[in-house]
Design a protein around this motif. Structure first.
Motif, PDB file in Angstrom:
ATOM      1  N   PHE A  56      10.281  33.868  26.920  1.00 20.59           N
ATOM      2  CA  PHE A  56      10.131  35.207  26.339  1.00 20.59           C
ATOM      3  C   PHE A  56       9.853  35.125  24.840  1.00 20.59           C
ATOM      4  N   LEU A  57      10.587  34.258  24.127  1.00 19.24           N
ATOM      5  CA  LEU A  57      10.427  34.152  22.677  1.00 19.24           C
ATOM      6  C   LEU A  57       9.036  33.632  22.303  1.00 19.24           C
ATOM      7  N   ILE A  58       8.491  32.710  23.106  1.00 21.02           N
ATOM      8  CA  ILE A  58       7.140  32.210  22.840  1.00 21.02           C
ATOM      9  C   ILE A  58       6.135  33.356  22.869  1.00 21.02           C
ATOM     10  N   LEU A  59       6.229  34.184  23.910  1.00 19.49           N
ATOM     11  CA  LEU A  59       5.311  35.322  24.021  1.00 19.49           C
ATOM     12  C   LEU A  59       5.600  36.372  22.952  1.00 19.49           C
ATOM     13  N   HIS A  60       6.881  36.597  22.688  1.00 17.60           N
ATOM     14  CA  HIS A  60       7.268  37.621  21.709  1.00 17.60           C
ATOM     15  C   HIS A  60       6.726  37.300  20.319  1.00 17.60           C
ATOM     16  N   TYR A  61       6.881  36.056  19.884  1.00 17.46           N
ATOM     17  CA  TYR A  61       6.443  35.697  18.534  1.00 17.46           C
ATOM     18  C   TYR A  61       4.949  35.415  18.450  1.00 17.46           C
ATOM     19  N   LYS A  62       4.271  35.469  19.584  1.00 16.76           N
ATOM     20  CA  LYS A  62       2.810  35.422  19.570  1.00 16.76           C
ATOM     21  C   LYS A  62       2.217  36.824  19.636  1.00 16.76           C
ATOM     22  N   GLY A  63       3.105  37.817  19.598  1.00 13.98           N
ATOM     23  CA  GLY A  63       2.642  39.203  19.598  1.00 13.98           C
ATOM     24  C   GLY A  63       2.437  39.789  20.972  1.00 13.98           C
ATOM     25  N   HIS A  64       3.007  39.153  21.996  1.00 15.19           N
ATOM     26  CA  HIS A  64       2.845  39.642  23.377  1.00 15.19           C
ATOM     27  C   HIS A  64       4.213  39.986  23.974  1.00 15.19           C
ATOM     28  N   THR A  65       4.929  40.856  23.301  1.00 12.89           N
ATOM     29  CA  THR A  65       6.297  41.176  23.735  1.00 12.89           C
ATOM     30  C   THR A  65       6.321  41.787  25.129  1.00 12.89           C
ATOM     31  N   MET A  66       5.401  42.696  25.408  1.00 12.41           N
ATOM     32  CA  MET A  66       5.384  43.343  26.724  1.00 12.41           C
ATOM     33  C   MET A  66       5.071  42.348  27.835  1.00 12.41           C
TER      34      MET A  66
END
Length: 221
Positions: free
Chosen positions: A128-138
């Motif tokens: 989740f954090l990988i996607l979140h900090y790449k700007g893909h939180t959803m």
């Protein structure tokens, strides 16, 4: 003599309280609990082996809490997951999921697979954090939701035992692929292990519904 017996009985009654609820069946079977705390036989070798084995198992489970948490906290502190491969983390998650589902399906004791559960939770957080900090939180939220649904289905009676076993056989290839370094020896190891696991899985699925004749049926054929 009578006073000693009363004292021993009193100790036994006290031992039947919260201590027994804490130890049985998590660390000791009831017969070993009775030998240790009722009969005061503290050198029973089989029971000592069980206690040491389960104690080490729970120690590993507790230690698994510290394996990836520092990485999770570091990602959150620097607010970046740069350098982490989502594909590699997902493959590791597949391997951990296979271990959990297979262990639950076979009713293995928690001490033998609990570390996989805690590692799975930490690995899911990293995904989740990988996607979140790449700007893909959803996308991260969607990934969590989809994973939870898949896990619930795999743990339910709806999933055939053959599928659970097949998932477990993907453990080694998934881990190796998740940690690929480009080394030829690693590649060969992956290929060989994949072929072996594939053959086992194929045989399992092929013979799943084959009926084995009884001895008397063979005799009258």
């Amino acid at each position: 003599m009578k006073r000693r017996k009363r004292s021993a009985c009193k100790m036994a009654e006290e031992a039947e309280g919260p201590l027994k609820q804490l130890l049985v069946p998590f660390l000791l079977p009831e017969k070993c609990y009775d030998r240790f705390f009722i009969n005061l036989d503290l050198v029973d070798v089989p029971c000592l082996k069980i206690l040491i084995s389960k104690g080490l198992g729970f120690g590993i489970v507790a230690g698994s809490l510290l394996v990836k948490l520092p990485q999770v906290f570091k990602i959150m502190r620097v607010k970046s997951a740069e350098g982490l491969s989502l594909q590699a983390v997902l493959l590791e998650l597949v391997a951990l999921t296979g271990t959990i589902v297979y262990s639950v399906a076979n009713s293995f004791p928690f001490s033998s697979w609990g570390e996989a559960l805690f590692l799975m939770l930490q690995t899911t957080a990293i995904c989740f954090l990988i996607l979140h900090y790449k700007g893909h939180t959803m996308r991260g939220v969607a990934l969590l939701g989809i994973y939870v649904l898949i896990l619930l289905v795999l743990l339910s009676p709806l999933t055939p035992k053959a599928v659970v076993t097949l998932l477990q056989t993907t453990n080694m290839p998934a881990v190796i692929m998740g940690r690929e370094t480009g080394d030829p020896l690693m590649a060969v190891t992956f290929i060989v292990s994949s072929i072996c696991n594939g053959l086992i899985a194929f045989q399992l699925l092929y013979y799943w519904n084959v009926r084995i004749p009884h001895a008397w049926e063979k005799k009258h054929q």
